[in-house]
Write an enzyme that holds these catalytic residues in place. Structure first.
Site, PDB file in Angstrom:
ATOM      1  CG  ASP A  72     -28.268  15.910 -45.968  1.00  0.00           C
ATOM      2  OD1 ASP A  72     -27.442  15.091 -45.510  1.00  0.00           O
ATOM      3  OD2 ASP A  72     -28.688  16.876 -45.323  1.00  0.00           O
ATOM      4  CG  ASP A  74     -29.170   5.299 -54.503  1.00  0.00           C
ATOM      5  OD1 ASP A  74     -28.444   6.127 -53.893  1.00  0.00           O
ATOM      6  OD2 ASP A  74     -30.212   4.834 -54.016  1.00  0.00           O
ATOM      7  CB  ILE A  75     -24.238   8.379 -54.260  1.00  0.00           C
ATOM      8  CG1 ILE A  75     -22.741   8.478 -53.947  1.00  0.00           C
ATOM      9  CG2 ILE A  75     -25.090   8.968 -53.143  1.00  0.00           C
ATOM     10  CD1 ILE A  75     -22.216   9.894 -53.942  1.00  0.00           C
ATOM     11  N   GLY A 129     -33.145  15.427 -51.051  1.00  0.00           N
ATOM     12  CA  GLY A 129     -32.158  14.995 -52.024  1.00  0.00           C
ATOM     13  C   GLY A 129     -31.172  13.977 -51.485  1.00  0.00           C
TER      14      GLY A 129
END
Length: 366
Positions: free
Chosen positions: A33, A9-10, A31
């Site tokens: 963002d 997960d970024i 998403g």
């Protein structure tokens, strides 16, 4: 480590900055963002976006990371896929370049970036990955920044099969461990003893890190299986390429790094070019060059062979100087051999294929 592909997960990446695929106007969509806004604190981040205003396609801006582990967020705006005839690829390439420019101008040393345009923008995964790898590679040729290409699920990555459709078939034909599981299954459809022996031969460990145990009744069978697997591994097909006798004799007394530099000189490559092409950071390469690290890890040795664009025979020779060898019991080795036989020496594409198959990337440790 300059470049890595990770599944994560970024918003949880502990780096200087993460990249967000942003809306052109203040606000956030679905998403990545939305996830970034939620994790960073949407009120503060949204207020900052209103302050910034519109972001044009192919450009990027930077904000604080707020509640994230990352110090900063670089917001970039892409475009939707329209069949490839509306300049979409150029816009996404500009996104990557503007992200890197912003990162450099803000002294970012580590950056996590998602696969741009592969989500709601609808870019075909193969095209999105091609763009990402080529732009990252171009940037990394002149930078020492640590870059992480972050993918969230297995479906996000499929380039190696699109580029090289026969790679899985090649692995199945050459990877000894899988063959033994198919040909010598136990009652549950797998051969426990052979699997454990194969992992040990390839340098791996059993899942609990302990050596396999056997009852007295199984000791004879264990010995037979070990001998059988050893014979299979040693006799499995690893294709040879011819070398001249002079080449062999002249290189007999060279150490691993001496042979690396000999190959580099012959191919007109500088030390920096070899380091970059092998996806090694400067400190790791310097330790090898100065002899601080006498022998490299397998992944580093293979990375240098790829960087030097060695054929299979020269690769084996180089590995032997570090006490290493290609093994058909190692899926990493089989995959790298596949690319060497194809004369495909792009380490980014090789690492993508290794990542897809759950193997250690090249150049990840000395």
């Amino acid at each position: 480590m300059p470049f890595q592909i990770v599944r994560n997960d970024i918003t949880k990446m502990q780096v200087d900055a993460i990249v967000n695929t942003a809306n052109p106007m203040p606000g956030y969509g679905a998403g990545i963002d939305s996830a970034v806004y939620e994790a960073a604190g949407k009120d503060k981040l949204l207020a900052k976006r209103h302050e910034i205003g519109a972001i044009y396609k192919g450009t990027s801006v930077i904000t604080d990371g707020y509640n994230l582990s990352a110090k900063f967020i670089i917001h970039t705006v892409g475009t939707a896929w329209q069949g490839g005839k509306a300049g979409e690829e150029d816009i996404i390439r500009k996104c990557y370049r503007s992200v890197f420019d912003v990162a450099v101008n803000n002294n970012i040393s580590s950056l996590a970036i998602p696969l741009l345009a592969s989500g709601s923008y609808g870019f075909p995964k193969g095209i999105a990955l091609r763009i990402a790898l080529s732009e990252i590679e171009a940037f990394m040729s002149e930078s020492d920044m640590d870059i992480y290409l972050v993918v969230f699920d297995e479906k996000s990555v499929s380039l190696s099969s699109e580029l090289y459709g026969d790679i899985d078939e090649y692995i199945n034909d050459n990877y000894v461990e899988e063959k033994n599981q198919e040909e010598y299954p136990d009652s549950n459809g797998r051969n426990e003893r052979v699997v454990q022996r194969s992992e040990s031969f390839a340098g791996g460990l059993a899942s609990n890190g302990a050596a396999p145990t056997f009852s007295k009744a199984n000791k004879a069978a264990r010995k037979d299986e070990e001998e059988m697997l050893s014979d299979v591994c040693l006799s499995a097909p690893i294709l040879e390429e011819e070398r001249s006798l002079d080449d062999v004799v002249n290189n007999l007394d060279k150490t691993f790094m001496e042979l690396v530099f000999s190959f580099a000189d012959a191919k007109g490559l500088t030390d920096v070019e070899v380091q970059k092409k092998a996806n090694l950071d400067r400190k790791a390469f310097s330790k090898l060059k100065c002899g601080t690290t006498k022998n490299p890890s397998k992944s580093t040795a293979l990375a240098l062979a790829v960087a030097l664009e060695l054929n299979l025979d020269d690769t084996k020779d180089l590995l032997s100087r570090a006490g290493l060898a290609l093994s058909p019991c190692s899926k990493q080795d089989v995959i790298v051999q596949y690319f060497i036989e194809k004369k495909a020496y792009d380490i980014y594409e090789i690492n993508l294929a290794l990542f897809e198959h759950g193997e250690q990337l090249l150049g990840t440790q000395v």
